[in-house]
Scaffold this active site. Structure first.
Site, PDB file in Angstrom:
ATOM      1  N   ARG A  18       1.108  -1.472   0.311  1.00 58.10           N
ATOM      2  CA  ARG A  18       0.004   0.159  -0.051  1.00 58.10           C
ATOM      3  C   ARG A  18       1.070   1.616  -0.116  1.00 58.10           C
ATOM      4  O   ARG A  18       2.046   1.226   0.582  1.00 58.10           O
ATOM      5  CB  ARG A  18      -0.806  -0.096   1.483  1.00 58.10           C
ATOM      6  N   ASP A  19       0.182   2.346  -0.945  1.00 54.54           N
ATOM      7  CA  ASP A  19       1.207   3.641  -1.046  1.00 54.54           C
ATOM      8  C   ASP A  19       1.144   4.362   0.694  1.00 54.54           C
ATOM      9  O   ASP A  19       0.517   4.366   0.608  1.00 54.54           O
ATOM     10  CB  ASP A  19       0.710   4.068  -2.025  1.00 54.54           C
ATOM     11  N   ILE A  20       2.237   5.406   0.688  1.00 54.98           N
ATOM     12  CA  ILE A  20       1.879   5.549   1.853  1.00 54.98           C
ATOM     13  C   ILE A  20       1.270   6.814   1.862  1.00 54.98           C
ATOM     14  O   ILE A  20       0.801   6.960   2.508  1.00 54.98           O
ATOM     15  CB  ILE A  20       3.270   5.781   2.879  1.00 54.98           C
TER      16      ILE A  20
ATOM     17  N   ASN B  70       4.864   6.551 -13.315  1.00 53.49           N
ATOM     18  CA  ASN B  70       4.924   7.781 -14.336  1.00 53.49           C
ATOM     19  C   ASN B  70       6.758   7.282 -13.869  1.00 53.49           C
ATOM     20  O   ASN B  70       7.131   7.130 -14.116  1.00 53.49           O
ATOM     21  CB  ASN B  70       5.187   8.862 -12.473  1.00 53.49           C
TER      22      ASN B  70
ATOM     23  N   VAL C  56       9.927   8.496  -6.718  1.00 55.79           N
ATOM     24  CA  VAL C  56      10.687   7.008  -6.737  1.00 55.79           C
ATOM     25  C   VAL C  56      11.395   6.325  -7.999  1.00 55.79           C
ATOM     26  O   VAL C  56      10.506   5.867  -8.137  1.00 55.79           O
ATOM     27  CB  VAL C  56      10.363   6.204  -5.514  1.00 55.79           C
TER      28      VAL C  56
ATOM     29  N   HIS D 259       7.315   1.886 -11.142  1.00 60.78           N
ATOM     30  CA  HIS D 259       6.120   0.865 -10.376  1.00 60.78           C
ATOM     31  C   HIS D 259       5.179   1.345 -10.659  1.00 60.78           C
ATOM     32  O   HIS D 259       5.185   2.698 -11.279  1.00 60.78           O
ATOM     33  CB  HIS D 259       6.579   1.495  -8.601  1.00 60.78           C
TER      34      HIS D 259
ATOM     35  N   HIS E 136       1.211   2.319  -9.830  1.00 57.54           N
ATOM     36  CA  HIS E 136       0.126   2.250  -9.239  1.00 57.54           C
ATOM     37  C   HIS E 136      -1.119   1.670  -9.259  1.00 57.54           C
ATOM     38  O   HIS E 136      -1.773   1.846 -10.325  1.00 57.54           O
ATOM     39  CB  HIS E 136       0.274   3.349  -9.430  1.00 57.54           C
TER      40      HIS E 136
HETATM   41  P1  5GP Z   1       6.661   8.456  -8.450  1.00 56.87           P
HETATM   42  O1  5GP Z   1       5.707  10.379  -7.626  1.00 56.87           O
HETATM   43  O2  5GP Z   1       7.703   7.570  -7.833  1.00 56.87           O
HETATM   44  O3  5GP Z   1       5.427   7.481  -9.021  1.00 56.87           O
HETATM   45  O4  5GP Z   1       5.303   7.277  -7.058  1.00 56.87           O
HETATM   46  C1  5GP Z   1       6.161   6.831  -5.745  1.00 56.87           C
HETATM   47  C2  5GP Z   1       5.110   6.669  -4.830  1.00 56.87           C
HETATM   48  O5  5GP Z   1       6.066   5.755  -3.183  1.00 56.87           O
HETATM   49  C3  5GP Z   1       4.623   7.659  -4.057  1.00 56.87           C
HETATM   50  O6  5GP Z   1       2.666   7.729  -4.554  1.00 56.87           O
HETATM   51  C4  5GP Z   1       4.255   7.757  -2.256  1.00 56.87           C
HETATM   52  O7  5GP Z   1       3.876   8.408  -1.584  1.00 56.87           O
HETATM   53  C5  5GP Z   1       5.703   6.644  -2.686  1.00 56.87           C
HETATM   54  N1  5GP Z   1       6.218   6.319  -1.323  1.00 56.87           N
HETATM   55  C6  5GP Z   1       7.639   6.750  -0.749  1.00 56.87           C
HETATM   56  N2  5GP Z   1       7.771   6.121   0.259  1.00 56.87           N
HETATM   57  C7  5GP Z   1       7.559   5.468   0.476  1.00 56.87           C
HETATM   58  C8  5GP Z   1       7.768   4.302   1.241  1.00 56.87           C
HETATM   59  O8  5GP Z   1       8.688   3.941   2.101  1.00 56.87           O
HETATM   60  N3  5GP Z   1       6.800   3.860   1.845  1.00 56.87           N
HETATM   61  C9  5GP Z   1       5.188   3.948   0.806  1.00 56.87           C
HETATM   62  N4  5GP Z   1       4.308   2.646   1.282  1.00 56.87           N
HETATM   63  N5  5GP Z   1       5.421   3.916   0.063  1.00 56.87           N
HETATM   64  C10 5GP Z   1       6.040   5.359   0.044  1.00 56.87           C
END
Ligand code: 5GP
Length: 121
Positions: free
Chosen positions: A29-31, A87, A96, A100, A102
């Protein structure tokens, strides 16, 4: 490539709410959830961005989508509908640098997925 927080989640060095794991992938799950269901589906192999997907990674990336559709079915929102997005780099909002998917579900999801602020920019 540089280590990311997702490598630490894979190694269980930091906690995450993991909902699925197999040899190739992990889903948790996303944080900072943007929908009632917001999962991240990642390969265990670190690949920084979509641009770094190699020919040999094609099956692995397909597997991530297969995990997404399986979780959607198992968690009961496959028929209602859901969104799967990835993304790539800064302008798309990637934060990140370990690819990944979403997986978002549980509410009506607007389309197109950009805000008024971004439209003006
Ligand atoms: P991006 O912005 O790279 O497409 O998505 C990165 C996602 O990783 C974001 O939605 C963010 O909330 C999630 N995220 C970042 N750090 C962590 C973490 O430590 N744990 C979890 N579960 N999600 C994270």
């Amino acid at each position: 490539m540089a280590e990311t927080i997702f490598d630490k989640i894979i190694r269980r060095e930091i906690p995450a709410d993991i909902v699925y794991e197999d040899d190739l992938s992990l889903a948790f799950r996303d944080i900072n959830p943007q929908a009632p269901v917001h999962l991240l589906i990642i390969p265990k192999k670190p690949i920084a961005t979509i641009n770094d997907i190699a020919t040999d990674d094609r099956e692995l990336v397909g597997h991530l989508f297969y995990v997404a559709r399986t979780l959607a079915a198992d968690m009961g929102f496959a028929e209602e509908g859901y969104r799967v997005v990835m993304n790539c780099n800064e302008q798309a909002g990637q934060t990140v640098f370990h690819i990944h998917l979403h997986l978002l579900a549980g509410k009506p999801l607007g389309w197109p997925p950009y805000t008024e602020r971004m439209k003006q920019g």
